[in-house]
Motif scaffolding. Structure first.
Motif, mmCIF file in Angstrom:
data_model
loop_
_atom_site.group_PDB
_atom_site.id
_atom_site.type_symbol
_atom_site.label_atom_id
_atom_site.label_comp_id
_atom_site.label_asym_id
_atom_site.label_seq_id
_atom_site.Cartn_x
_atom_site.Cartn_y
_atom_site.Cartn_z
ATOM 1 N N ARG A 1 3.534 0.618 3.086
ATOM 2 C CA ARG A 1 3.214 -0.314 4.022
ATOM 3 C C ARG A 1 3.047 -1.603 3.254
ATOM 4 O O ARG A 1 2.377 -1.876 2.174
ATOM 5 N N LEU B 1 1.890 -5.541 2.428
ATOM 6 C CA LEU B 1 0.666 -6.200 2.693
ATOM 7 C C LEU B 1 0.961 -7.251 3.973
ATOM 8 O O LEU B 1 1.916 -7.768 4.010
ATOM 9 N N GLY B 2 -0.229 -7.270 4.680
ATOM 10 C CA GLY B 2 -0.198 -8.140 5.614
ATOM 11 C C GLY B 2 0.587 -7.643 6.965
ATOM 12 O O GLY B 2 0.633 -8.386 8.014
ATOM 13 N N THR B 3 1.050 -6.649 7.143
ATOM 14 C CA THR B 3 1.646 -5.950 8.011
ATOM 15 C C THR B 3 0.829 -5.198 8.989
ATOM 16 O O THR B 3 -0.369 -4.946 8.439
ATOM 17 N N LEU C 1 4.229 1.863 9.234
ATOM 18 C CA LEU C 1 4.490 2.522 7.879
ATOM 19 C C LEU C 1 5.843 2.987 7.658
ATOM 20 O O LEU C 1 6.485 3.323 8.590
ATOM 21 N N ARG D 1 -4.779 6.826 -0.566
ATOM 22 C CA ARG D 1 -4.375 5.432 -0.347
ATOM 23 C C ARG D 1 -4.312 4.991 -1.892
ATOM 24 O O ARG D 1 -5.280 5.199 -2.442
ATOM 25 N N TYR E 1 0.881 -1.271 -0.021
ATOM 26 C CA TYR E 1 -0.088 -0.015 0.024
ATOM 27 C C TYR E 1 0.955 1.211 0.092
ATOM 28 O O TYR E 1 1.941 1.244 0.785
ATOM 29 N N TYR F 1 -1.294 -2.070 10.401
ATOM 30 C CA TYR F 1 -1.766 -1.092 9.627
ATOM 31 C C TYR F 1 -0.687 0.233 10.028
ATOM 32 O O TYR F 1 -0.651 0.983 9.072
#
Lengths: 114, 116
Positions: B95, B97-99, B104, B50, B33, B101
């Protein structure tokens, strides 16, 4: 609706002094984070807590400790402050670790270490 | 480790004009992201826009749009019809994926000045 509340807003310390930055959120969020912001370097993650009872190191954890006191509160402690820790500190929270969730920031703590 | 670079420390624009803020990033991941955050003098951090890497369509939010070039690892923010209230520091962020939120990686920031 207070959101994410940080205290204090400003603090001046002498080298070697200790202090704790407090953060509380009233949104029932699982995850909380501490960032520091320095000129020319953006924000860098210090520590985070994905859920109550867990904490993990971020990009710049040295010189800091954290405590996830309960679901609402996540504190950052400087045991022996150094001038290099002069910065603006932000606490943030999100509903849970995962996708498509908004990150809420506090208003920041300006810390000067002399 | 991922890195995010904003090569423009400062930018300026006339009110009602258009300005583009640049951001490049480095990652070996294929899914992730990207974000633009606005920080006015109040220090409040405000999410502007985003972008999900798997979406080819560029994200837009009213006067704010992005130009996402995945192959070039570029993610620029275009502000149209600039307003005095757009004056702020703008941060690009990444960011995985899968971490979590809030995990960053931020760029260095670009200070945007809007002239009346």
């Amino acid at each position: 609706n207070a959101g994410v509340t940080q205290t204090p807003k400003f603090q001046v310390l002498k080298t070697g002094q200790s202090m704790t930055l407090q953060c509380a959120q009233d949104m029932n969020h699982n995850s909380m984070y501490w960032y520091r912001q320095d000129p020319g370097m953006g924000l860098r993650l210090i520590y985070y807590s994905a859920s109550e009872g867990t904490t993990d190191k971020g990009e710049v954890p040295n010189g800091y400790n954290v405590s996830r006191l309960n679901k609402r509160e996540f504190s950052l402690r400087l045991e022996s402050a150094a001038p290099s820790q002069t910065s603006v500190y932000f606490c943030a929270s999100s509903r849970w670790s995962g996708q498509n969730e908004k990150l809420f920031f506090g208003s920041g703590t300006q810390l000067s270490v002399l | 480790a991922q890195t995010v670079t904003q090569s423009q420390p400062e930018m300026s624009v006339q009110e009602a004009e258009t300005v583009t803020l640049s951001c490049t990033y480095d990652t070996s991941e294929s899914d992730y992201y990207l974000f633009w955050y606005k920080q006015p003098p109040s220090r409040q951090m405000i999410l502007v826009i985003r972008q999900e890497a798997y979406k080819q369509q560029n994200a837009t939010e009213n006067r704010f749009s992005v130009n996402f070039q995945k192959a070039a690892k570029s993610f620029s923010l275009k502000i149209s019809d600039s307003q005095l209230g757009d004056a702020a520091m703008y941060f690009c962020a990444y960011r995985e994926l899968g971490t979590s939120y809030g995990k960053l990686t931020f760029g260095q920031g670009t200070i945007l000045t809007v002239h009346p």
